[in-house]
Every structure is written in C-alpha cells, then in structure tokens.
Design a protein around this motif. Structure first.
Motif, short mmCIF file in Angstrom:
data_model
loop_
_atom_site.label_atom_id
_atom_site.label_comp_id
_atom_site.label_asym_id
_atom_site.label_seq_id
_atom_site.Cartn_x
_atom_site.Cartn_y
_atom_site.Cartn_z
N GLU A 48 2.56 6.66 1.65
CA GLU A 48 1.30 6.28 2.29
C GLU A 48 1.55 6.17 3.78
N THR A 51 -0.13 1.62 6.09
CA THR A 51 -0.15 0.62 5.03
C THR A 51 -1.34 -0.32 5.09
N GLY A 54 -1.76 -3.11 2.39
CA GLY A 54 -1.10 -2.71 1.16
C GLY A 54 -2.02 -2.37 0.01
N SER A 57 -1.28 1.22 -1.36
CA SER A 57 0.01 1.23 -2.08
C SER A 57 -0.09 0.50 -3.41
N THR A 72 5.79 3.27 2.16
CA THR A 72 4.61 3.16 3.00
C THR A 72 5.02 2.67 4.38
N GLU A 74 3.84 0.97 8.14
CA GLU A 74 2.85 0.20 8.90
C GLU A 74 3.41 -0.08 10.29
N ALA A 80 3.37 -5.46 8.46
CA ALA A 80 4.37 -4.83 7.59
C ALA A 80 5.19 -5.90 6.87
N VAL A 83 3.11 -7.50 4.06
CA VAL A 83 2.97 -6.60 2.91
C VAL A 83 4.31 -6.48 2.18
N VAL A 95 8.31 -0.96 2.07
CA VAL A 95 7.44 -1.03 3.24
C VAL A 95 8.31 -0.83 4.47
N TRP A 100 3.71 5.92 11.32
CA TRP A 100 3.67 6.82 10.16
C TRP A 100 4.69 7.95 10.24
#
Length: 188
Positions: A48, A51, A54, A57, A72, A74, A80, A83, A95, A100
């Motif tokens: 992903e 994020t 979340g 996800s 994922t 973030e 982050a 999550v 995470v 990205w």
C-alpha cells in the motif's frame, strides 16, 4: 450496497484510530471490501502506497491468506508509529515510516494499492515495473464517469484515461458506490 454491515475487527480498530486523529480520507468500506476480495486471491507480497491510519492495510489483511505479507508506507512519522502500534500483534503487516517511494525496492507485488496522491499522479511507469505479471493495481477515489473520454469536473480526466489505455495493463473502472469508483488494473 449489499454487504454485511459488520466490519473486520482490525478495520474497526483502524477506523477508530482514523476518527481519533481526525483523518477524513480513509479508505471507504466499499473499496475496502474490494481490496479484501482481491487480497484473498493473492499470495506473496501486497503493498500500500500511502498508509494514512491503516484502514486500507486492515482491509487487505482481512482478506489475505496466511502466506501473504503486507507492507505499507506512511510519510508522517507519528502516524506511521500509531499504525505500527495498531498492527503490532500481526507480524505479517509491516509499516514503513517513509515516503511511498521506499516501497519500490520491496517488489514485486502481487497486489499494490496506490493510495498516495503523488504516486497516482506520476508513478505509473514505476508501478508497472514493481507489480508482478498477473498482479493487481488498485487506485481509488475516482468519481464514476459514464462517458469516453472519462470526464471529471468538466474536463478530460487524463489520469484515468492514461491508466485505462496503458498497454502494460488491462484496466477497468469499477463503481463501488454511486459516488465512488476505483481503477482495477492487471499487469500483463
């Protein structure tokens, strides 16, 4: 929409975090159910890009099989961390506190949920390189368009048009609610 009203516990927890954080752009439940359904058909690595809190996800995890991992990214370090704490009990979800682009080296992906605006707008070539043949790419937050070329706010939606015409993918627009559509692309 004909779907059970109950949400998977991890999705509920992510939505709760989203509410506490005042995060208003979480993955819609209609899109989430599609993500879970697609994840159920994949093995290997799911990703992903973006994020948030979340929710995306969590939906992926709700459908993913036991041999599937999710990563994922973030860019907001505090988000982050929150999550990562939410998913701490599940070793199959990682995470990454980064932009990205940090996930690009992690591929190939069996499914990639592109939820970061920057990635949607500029990364089709990169995405084509990191999704395995037969893998899915999901892009959300589109307003349904019933015309060709696709229109948004009185103009041609070039982003959607480019995805729908890219020869590296077979892509379809899927209406998940009267006011929401996703692009579902399969990599050749």
């Amino acid at each position: 929409m004909s779907a059970p009203p109950e949400l998977p516990p991890l999705v509920s927890a992510a939505l709760s975090l989203s509410g506490r954080r005042g995060f208003v752009s979480s993955t819609r439940n209609e899109t989430g159910r599609l993500l879970a359904t697609l994840a159920a058909s994949r093995t290997g690595l799911l990703g992903e890009l973006g994020t948030g809190c979340g929710v995306g996800s969590a939906w992926l995890r709700s459908g993913a099989g036991e041999s599937t991992r999710i990563v994922t990214a973030e860019s907001d370090p505090q988000l982050a961390q929150a999550v990562a704490e939410l998913f701490a009990a599940d070793e199959r979800i990682e995470v990454v506190s980064a932009d990205w682009t940090a996930l690009i080296e992690r591929g190939p992906f069996a499914l990639l949920f592109v939820d970061a605006r920057e990635a949607k707008l500029s990364a089709r070539d990169i995405i084509a390189d990191v999704v395995e043949p037969g893998g899915f790419v999901v892009l959300d937050d589109f307003t349904p368009s019933a015309v060709w070329p696709p229109m948004y706010e009185g103009r041609v939606d070039t982003l959607r048009q480019e995805w729908l015409m890219d020869k590296r993918f077979t892509t379809v627009e899927v209406m998940v609610a009267p006011d929401a559509a996703v692009l579902l692309a399969t990599r050749h």
